[in-house]
Design a protein around this motif. Sequence first.
Motif, mmCIF file in Angstrom:
data_model
loop_
_atom_site.group_PDB
_atom_site.id
_atom_site.type_symbol
_atom_site.label_atom_id
_atom_site.label_comp_id
_atom_site.label_asym_id
_atom_site.label_seq_id
_atom_site.Cartn_x
_atom_site.Cartn_y
_atom_site.Cartn_z
ATOM 1 N N GLY A 141 -6.285 36.541 66.935
ATOM 2 C CA GLY A 141 -6.431 37.839 66.310
ATOM 3 C C GLY A 141 -5.075 38.402 66.074
ATOM 4 O O GLY A 141 -4.962 39.929 65.888
ATOM 5 N N TYR A 142 -3.792 37.894 66.236
ATOM 6 C CA TYR A 142 -2.603 38.506 66.222
ATOM 7 C C TYR A 142 -2.123 38.592 64.771
ATOM 8 O O TYR A 142 -2.353 37.727 63.915
ATOM 9 C CB TYR A 142 -1.399 37.735 67.020
ATOM 10 N N ARG A 143 -1.263 39.726 64.693
ATOM 11 C CA ARG A 143 -0.735 39.752 63.240
ATOM 12 C C ARG A 143 0.623 38.985 63.478
ATOM 13 O O ARG A 143 1.105 38.973 64.529
ATOM 14 C CB ARG A 143 -0.266 41.199 63.051
ATOM 15 N N ALA A 144 1.299 38.296 62.496
ATOM 16 C CA ALA A 144 2.374 37.392 62.741
ATOM 17 C C ALA A 144 3.586 37.385 61.633
ATOM 18 O O ALA A 144 2.843 37.513 60.404
ATOM 19 C CB ALA A 144 2.057 35.870 63.288
ATOM 20 N N ASN A 145 4.508 37.137 61.876
ATOM 21 C CA ASN A 145 5.810 37.194 60.836
ATOM 22 C C ASN A 145 6.468 35.819 61.260
ATOM 23 O O ASN A 145 6.500 35.573 62.506
ATOM 24 C CB ASN A 145 6.627 38.208 60.938
ATOM 25 N N LEU A 146 6.933 35.150 60.278
ATOM 26 C CA LEU A 146 7.644 34.008 60.275
ATOM 27 C C LEU A 146 9.268 34.387 60.339
ATOM 28 O O LEU A 146 9.524 35.127 59.174
ATOM 29 C CB LEU A 146 7.332 32.887 59.395
ATOM 30 N N VAL A 147 9.931 34.141 61.074
ATOM 31 C CA VAL A 147 11.489 34.580 61.055
ATOM 32 C C VAL A 147 12.433 33.194 60.870
ATOM 33 O O VAL A 147 12.399 32.360 61.242
ATOM 34 C CB VAL A 147 11.943 35.074 62.478
ATOM 35 N N LEU A 148 13.000 33.455 59.587
ATOM 36 C CA LEU A 148 13.692 32.181 59.032
ATOM 37 C C LEU A 148 15.302 32.595 58.693
ATOM 38 O O LEU A 148 15.456 33.702 58.671
ATOM 39 C CB LEU A 148 12.995 31.772 57.893
ATOM 40 N N TRP A 149 16.085 31.656 58.842
ATOM 41 C CA TRP A 149 17.587 31.771 58.563
ATOM 42 C C TRP A 149 17.983 30.333 58.198
ATOM 43 O O TRP A 149 17.398 29.257 58.462
ATOM 44 C CB TRP A 149 18.433 32.479 59.687
ATOM 45 N N ASN A 150 19.183 30.066 57.499
ATOM 46 C CA ASN A 150 19.647 29.257 57.082
ATOM 47 C C ASN A 150 20.190 28.310 58.285
ATOM 48 O O ASN A 150 20.987 28.678 59.063
ATOM 49 C CB ASN A 150 20.879 29.144 56.070
#
Length: 173
Positions: A141-150
Amino acid sequence: MGSGYLNLYGLRCHTFSSAKKPEGTGSGNPAPIHVAVPTSKLKEWKEGESLKAKTVWLSEGPLKCDIASDCIGKLYDPLEIDDIGDIFLALPGAGAWRLALPVLKEMGVEQVNICFDADAVSNVYVKKHLMECAKGLKEEGYRANLVLWNEDEAKGIDDLFIKNRLPHIKKLF
């Protein structure tokens, strides 16, 4: 028995365990989740007070997370920090993400920024655990973001922040 790696400062960091030696010790079973809090917040923290956070970052490595938590306030303004958070939960490895679930619950977390090392794109093992983590967080039930970089920019979120670079934060759910 130990292993090591070079961090961004060129310092060799070592981890040691005597778990396989008579009366030896390991990191714990299960290994602990390290909670990295910006130094400025630690000064205000009262002993015995439970740490609460609406949003946290989920990453790998306690030293990396300590560095990132102290750097993030220099890169984002306070309103952004309010939204993206500045507390990091350090996993002992990408495959150990489930260990963070009780900590997330205890802290009252609503949103998680998943920021495994940049090799999650090229390393099949890390990518597999990242996908499992995202699915597991959604099921909980969590909201989530994916954190990306090169991957060419930096290996870990700490290296990226030290270089005064910002990652891309993509909403998953």
